[in-house]
Design a protein around this motif. Structure first.
Motif, short mmCIF file in Angstrom:
data_model
loop_
_atom_site.label_atom_id
_atom_site.label_comp_id
_atom_site.label_asym_id
_atom_site.label_seq_id
_atom_site.Cartn_x
_atom_site.Cartn_y
_atom_site.Cartn_z
N TYR A 37 0.85 -1.19 0.00
CA TYR A 37 0.00 0.00 0.00
C TYR A 37 0.88 1.23 0.00
N VAL A 38 0.49 2.24 -0.80
CA VAL A 38 1.22 3.51 -0.84
C VAL A 38 0.25 4.65 -0.56
N ASP A 39 0.57 5.45 0.44
CA ASP A 39 -0.23 6.64 0.78
C ASP A 39 0.23 7.75 -0.16
N MET A 40 -0.50 7.95 -1.24
CA MET A 40 -0.09 8.89 -2.28
C MET A 40 -0.08 10.33 -1.78
N LYS A 41 -1.00 10.70 -0.91
CA LYS A 41 -1.01 12.07 -0.40
C LYS A 41 0.28 12.35 0.37
N ARG A 42 0.65 11.42 1.25
CA ARG A 42 1.88 11.61 2.02
C ARG A 42 3.10 11.59 1.10
N LEU A 43 3.06 10.74 0.11
CA LEU A 43 4.16 10.67 -0.84
C LEU A 43 4.30 11.98 -1.62
N LEU A 44 3.18 12.51 -2.08
CA LEU A 44 3.21 13.76 -2.85
C LEU A 44 3.50 14.98 -1.97
N ASP A 45 3.20 14.90 -0.69
CA ASP A 45 3.51 16.01 0.22
C ASP A 45 4.99 16.01 0.62
N ASN A 46 5.62 14.83 0.65
CA ASN A 46 6.95 14.73 1.22
C ASN A 46 8.05 14.30 0.26
N ALA A 47 7.71 13.91 -0.93
CA ALA A 47 8.74 13.49 -1.89
C ALA A 47 9.67 14.66 -2.17
N ASP A 124 3.14 17.11 -12.50
CA ASP A 124 3.18 16.08 -13.56
C ASP A 124 4.58 15.51 -13.71
N ARG A 125 5.57 16.38 -13.70
CA ARG A 125 6.96 15.92 -13.83
C ARG A 125 7.35 15.04 -12.64
N SER A 126 7.00 15.47 -11.45
CA SER A 126 7.32 14.69 -10.25
C SER A 126 6.52 13.39 -10.20
N TRP A 127 5.28 13.46 -10.65
CA TRP A 127 4.40 12.28 -10.59
C TRP A 127 5.00 11.11 -11.37
N ARG A 128 5.51 11.38 -12.56
CA ARG A 128 6.11 10.31 -13.36
C ARG A 128 7.29 9.69 -12.63
N GLU A 129 8.13 10.51 -12.05
CA GLU A 129 9.29 10.01 -11.32
C GLU A 129 8.87 9.19 -10.10
N ILE A 130 7.88 9.66 -9.38
CA ILE A 130 7.39 8.95 -8.20
C ILE A 130 6.75 7.63 -8.60
N ASN A 131 5.93 7.66 -9.63
CA ASN A 131 5.27 6.44 -10.09
C ASN A 131 6.31 5.41 -10.55
N ASP A 132 7.33 5.86 -11.28
CA ASP A 132 8.39 4.95 -11.72
C ASP A 132 9.11 4.34 -10.52
N ALA A 133 9.34 5.12 -9.47
CA ALA A 133 10.01 4.61 -8.27
C ALA A 133 9.16 3.54 -7.59
N VAL A 134 7.85 3.74 -7.56
CA VAL A 134 6.95 2.75 -6.94
C VAL A 134 6.99 1.45 -7.75
N VAL A 135 6.89 1.55 -9.06
CA VAL A 135 6.90 0.36 -9.92
C VAL A 135 8.24 -0.38 -9.80
N GLU A 136 9.33 0.36 -9.84
CA GLU A 136 10.66 -0.25 -9.73
C GLU A 136 10.81 -0.97 -8.39
N PHE A 137 10.38 -0.32 -7.31
CA PHE A 137 10.45 -0.92 -5.98
C PHE A 137 9.63 -2.21 -5.94
N ALA A 138 8.41 -2.16 -6.47
CA ALA A 138 7.52 -3.32 -6.44
C ALA A 138 8.14 -4.49 -7.20
N ARG A 139 8.71 -4.22 -8.33
CA ARG A 139 9.34 -5.30 -9.12
C ARG A 139 10.54 -5.88 -8.40
#
Length: 178
Positions: A37-47, A124-139
């Motif tokens: 589970y990823v808390d996206m609000k906390r991730l977007l507030d603190n990334a 938008d720029r940060s979102w792509r980077e954050i999303n890629d980090a989540v996917v990479e971590f999951a894999r």
């Protein structure tokens, strides 16, 4: 009278055979799904990427914001002055007050609109980077499913938000203090 004994032994053999297959089938069953589970609000507030974007926007818009605040203060001062003047002088000052008030409203709306557009671009720029980090971590960690917030409930045991934040912090170069 041998038939009931043979029937019982056949039933017992069949039962043992079924149990053997059931045990084998259980051993071949896939491993349980691994869910995070990823808390996206906390991730977007603190990334760190989002925080850096906010600082960039603050620097980019600080001069215009200061100019707007200065105009607002000037308008306040003019209104105070207007309240102390005689009617004819106050009426003459009213045109300047009205013009400044319209200018402030126009500038505030323009600033708000441009800030919103730039904020969306940064996010938008940060979102792509954050999303890629989540996917990479999951894999890398062997997760089968990552569920983003909002959810009704997620156990702290499956919350990987802090681990993703750590990964993002390690991936972000340290910038010198301004």
């Amino acid at each position: 009278m041998k038939q009931p004994a043979q029937s019982a032994s056949r039933t017992l053999a069949l039962l043992l055979l079924v149990l053997a297959f059931a045990g084998t089938a259980g051993a071949q069953a896939p491993a349980p799904a691994r869910i995070g589970y990823v808390d996206m609000k906390r991730l977007l507030d603190n990334a760190p990427q989002v925080v850096a974007g906010r600082r960039t926007l603050e620097r980019e818009f600080s001069a215009r914001d200061a100019a707007l605040k200065a105009d607002e203060q000037r308008l306040t001062d003019l209104r105070r002055k207007q309240s102390t003047l005689a009617k004819t002088e106050a009426d003459a000052l009213q045109r300047e007050v009205d013009a400044l008030d319209r200018s402030i409203k126009r500038n505030r709306e323009g600033l708000r609109s441009e800030l919103k557009t730039r904020s969306d671009q940064e996010l938008d720029r940060s979102w792509r980077e954050i999303n890629d980090a989540v996917v990479e971590f999951a894999r890398e960690q062997g997760y089968d499913l990552i569920v983003p917030s909002p959810v009704v409930y997620a156990s702290p045991r499956v919350d990987i938000t802090d681990r993703i934040l750590d990964r993002l912090r390690r991936a972000t170069p340290k910038s010198p203090a301004p």
